[in-house]
Design a protein around this motif. Structure first.
Motif, PDB file in Angstrom:
ATOM      1  N   ILE A 250       0.837  -1.209   0.000  1.00 38.81           N
ATOM      2  CA  ILE A 250       0.000   0.000   0.000  1.00 38.81           C
ATOM      3  C   ILE A 250       0.873   1.262   0.000  1.00 38.81           C
ATOM      4  CG2 ILE A 250      -1.666   1.291   1.430  1.00 38.81           C
ATOM      5  CD1 ILE A 250      -2.726  -1.542   2.290  1.00 38.81           C
ATOM      6  N   LEU A 251       2.018   1.188   0.676  1.00 35.86           N
ATOM      7  CA  LEU A 251       2.910   2.365   0.750  1.00 35.86           C
ATOM      8  C   LEU A 251       3.794   2.493  -0.491  1.00 35.86           C
ATOM      9  CD1 LEU A 251       4.135   2.060   4.472  1.00 35.86           C
ATOM     10  CD2 LEU A 251       2.278   3.483   3.596  1.00 35.86           C
ATOM     11  N   GLU A 252       4.001   1.387  -1.194  1.00 32.16           N
ATOM     12  CA  GLU A 252       4.977   1.348  -2.277  1.00 32.16           C
ATOM     13  C   GLU A 252       4.772   2.403  -3.386  1.00 32.16           C
ATOM     14  OE1 GLU A 252       7.777   0.154  -2.475  1.00 32.16           O
ATOM     15  OE2 GLU A 252       8.280   0.096  -4.601  1.00 32.16           O
ATOM     16  N   PRO A 253       3.534   2.701  -3.815  1.00 36.77           N
ATOM     17  CA  PRO A 253       3.379   3.716  -4.871  1.00 36.77           C
ATOM     18  C   PRO A 253       4.030   5.058  -4.504  1.00 36.77           C
ATOM     19  CG  PRO A 253       1.305   2.581  -4.530  1.00 36.77           C
ATOM     20  CD  PRO A 253       2.237   2.119  -3.425  1.00 36.77           C
ATOM     21  N   PHE A 254       4.106   5.342  -3.196  1.00 41.29           N
ATOM     22  CA  PHE A 254       4.632   6.640  -2.748  1.00 41.29           C
ATOM     23  C   PHE A 254       6.163   6.678  -2.786  1.00 41.29           C
ATOM     24  CE2 PHE A 254       0.412   6.015  -1.159  1.00 41.29           C
ATOM     25  CZ  PHE A 254      -0.202   7.239  -1.374  1.00 41.29           C
ATOM     26  N   GLY A 255       6.777   5.551  -3.117  1.00 33.92           N
ATOM     27  CA  GLY A 255       8.236   5.491  -3.227  1.00 33.92           C
ATOM     28  C   GLY A 255       8.767   6.223  -4.447  1.00 33.92           C
ATOM     29  N   ARG A 256       7.877   6.515  -5.402  1.00 38.74           N
ATOM     30  CA  ARG A 256       8.272   7.282  -6.587  1.00 38.74           C
ATOM     31  C   ARG A 256       7.262   8.412  -6.761  1.00 38.74           C
ATOM     32  NH1 ARG A 256       7.521   3.238 -10.956  1.00 38.74           N
ATOM     33  NH2 ARG A 256       5.958   2.537  -9.458  1.00 38.74           N
TER      34      ARG A 256
END
Ligand code: 13P
Ligand code: 13P
Ligand code: MG
Ligand code: MG
Ligand code: MG
Length: 381
Positions: A250-256
């Motif tokens: 869920i947090l991964e999209p915010f990594g880029r």
């Protein structure tokens, strides 16, 4: 136990300008919210902030759109506004568009995201909260979380997610919504949610059993007020683990970081920067837009948390890239595409300037543009 998670948020005054909230205002909102808990209106409450916005994260058993819960939020924001007025904070009561409460805060200015569910054996949820942007900021990450196996390994690996998810997409101008099932209707979904100026994801459901997975605040302040009163600064609730994406997925999209609308005067495109609670104070050109992630474990309706999920050095690169993107876009000044296109500027203060100059336009004999679909001038492949 069936519980409802309600997140209701508003900007009731900025300290300083639009950059942050004042501790006394937040304390007052918390005090009224806690009194509501004492009275039994809600089971629990957690008050969080992002930039100049305050969100009340509440659990209760009244279902969505419940009057006592909405009333409690409204009263807390009114009491907070009084403190903000006393301190002459900037835009005291900014998002409270009406004087009288009429049963539901929807349409009155505050943003609302709510969902009702049977509390699981363990119920991890994440509340995302953004400042200096609009609800459409969630379109891209929701697509990645729930429909992109390159982001969410569970869509491939976990049999309980293998049937995919259904997205409810709302047209912000008509208020109508359409439900599209992924993966089968993925390309249809992207036709709409890629058009962020018009379509927003309102909720996501699990295909295998219809269980709610995510819900967002879709309220557009300028459309409610009919004028520019600031940006919507949306919230999003996402349930995690055991048949839903893992917290890390869920947090991964915010990594880029990607580009969203908002930033200075709500009139610019800028990168969405994932930050810790402490860093959620947008100041550079009133931005760039920020997002925090508040994680909770719900236990018998109690909110165990928040856990500050972007307070992780693994997101430092995203923050740095967002700062570089911000720098690059600022080079563009008042020029598009840093500044929003004219259709979007209609919902800012620009129309007042245009109104003053409209009679200065003269016909100089140049041809008018044909209406789209008129047949003339079409390209035939
Ligand atoms: P742990 O072994 O740390 O519980 O991790 C399990 C997992 O699946 C992480 O994605
Ligand atoms: P807020 O919606 O966060 O108040 O921002 C308004 C604005 O115009 C910032 O420049
Ligand atoms: Mg403000
Ligand atoms: Mg704000
Ligand atoms: Mg705002």
């Amino acid at each position: 136990m069936k519980i409802t998670l309600s997140v209701i948020k508003a900007d009731i005054g900025g300290y300083v300008g639009h950059s942050s909230t004042h501790p006394e205002v937040v304390a007052k909102v918390r005090e009224v919210a806690e009194a509501g808990k004492e009275k039994g209106t809600i089971l629990d409450v957690s008050v969080i902030t992002c930039g100049d916005d305050i969100a009340m994260v509440m659990t209760h058993t009244h279902g969505v759109d419940a009057e006592p819960v909405h009333k409690l939020a409204w009263e807390a924001f009114l009491a907070g506004t009084e403190v903000a007025r006393k301190l002459k904070l900037y835009g005291a009561g900014q998002d409270l568009l009406s004087d009288a409460f009429s049963g539901n805060v929807k349409g009155m200015g505050p943003g609302v995201a709510e969902m009702e569910f049977e509390e699981r054996k363990s119920e991890p949820v994440i509340v995302f909260f953004a400042d200096k942007t609009a609800p459409s900021a969630w379109n891209l990450p929701l697509y990645e979380m729930f429909a992109d196996p390159m982001n969410t390994a569970g869509l491939v690996i976990d049999p309980s997610m293998h049937d995919g998810f259904t997205f409810e997409v709302m047209d912000v101008y008509s208020g109508k919504a359409i439900r599209l099932k992924t993966p089968a209707e993925l390309y249809d979904l992207l036709v709409f949610i890629g058009a962020t100026s018009r379509y927003v994801v309102r909720a996501v459901y699990r295909n295998s059993d219809g269980e709610i997975a995510a819900t967002a605040s879709t309220q557009k302040l300028s459309l409610m007020a009919g004028r520019y009163v600031g940006k919507d600064d949306p919230v999003l609730i996402v349930r995690a683990q055991s048949g839903f994406p893992a917290v890390g997925e869920i947090l991964e999209p915010f990594g880029r970081p990607w580009l969203v609308e908002g930033w200075m005067r709500g009139s610019h495109t800028g990168p969405l920067m994932p930050v810790s609670f402490a860093q959620a104070k947008p100041t550079r050109f009133d931005g760039p837009p920020r997002v925090i992630a508040a994680g909770y474990q719900i236990c018998e309706g109690r909110l165990i948390g928040p856990n500050d999920l972007f307070d992780d050095p693994a997101f430092d690169v995203a923050r740095e890239r967002a700062a570089h993107l911000a720098n690059f876009l600022r080079r563009q000044g008042i020029f598009e595409p840093h500044r929003l296109p004219p259709e979007e500027m209609e919902y800012t203060t620009l129309p007042k300037v245009l109104e003053k100059l409209k009679d200065r336009f003269r016909d100089i004999g140049e041809p008018k543009a044909k209406a789209p679909g008129s047949g003339e001038g079409e390209i035939h492949e």
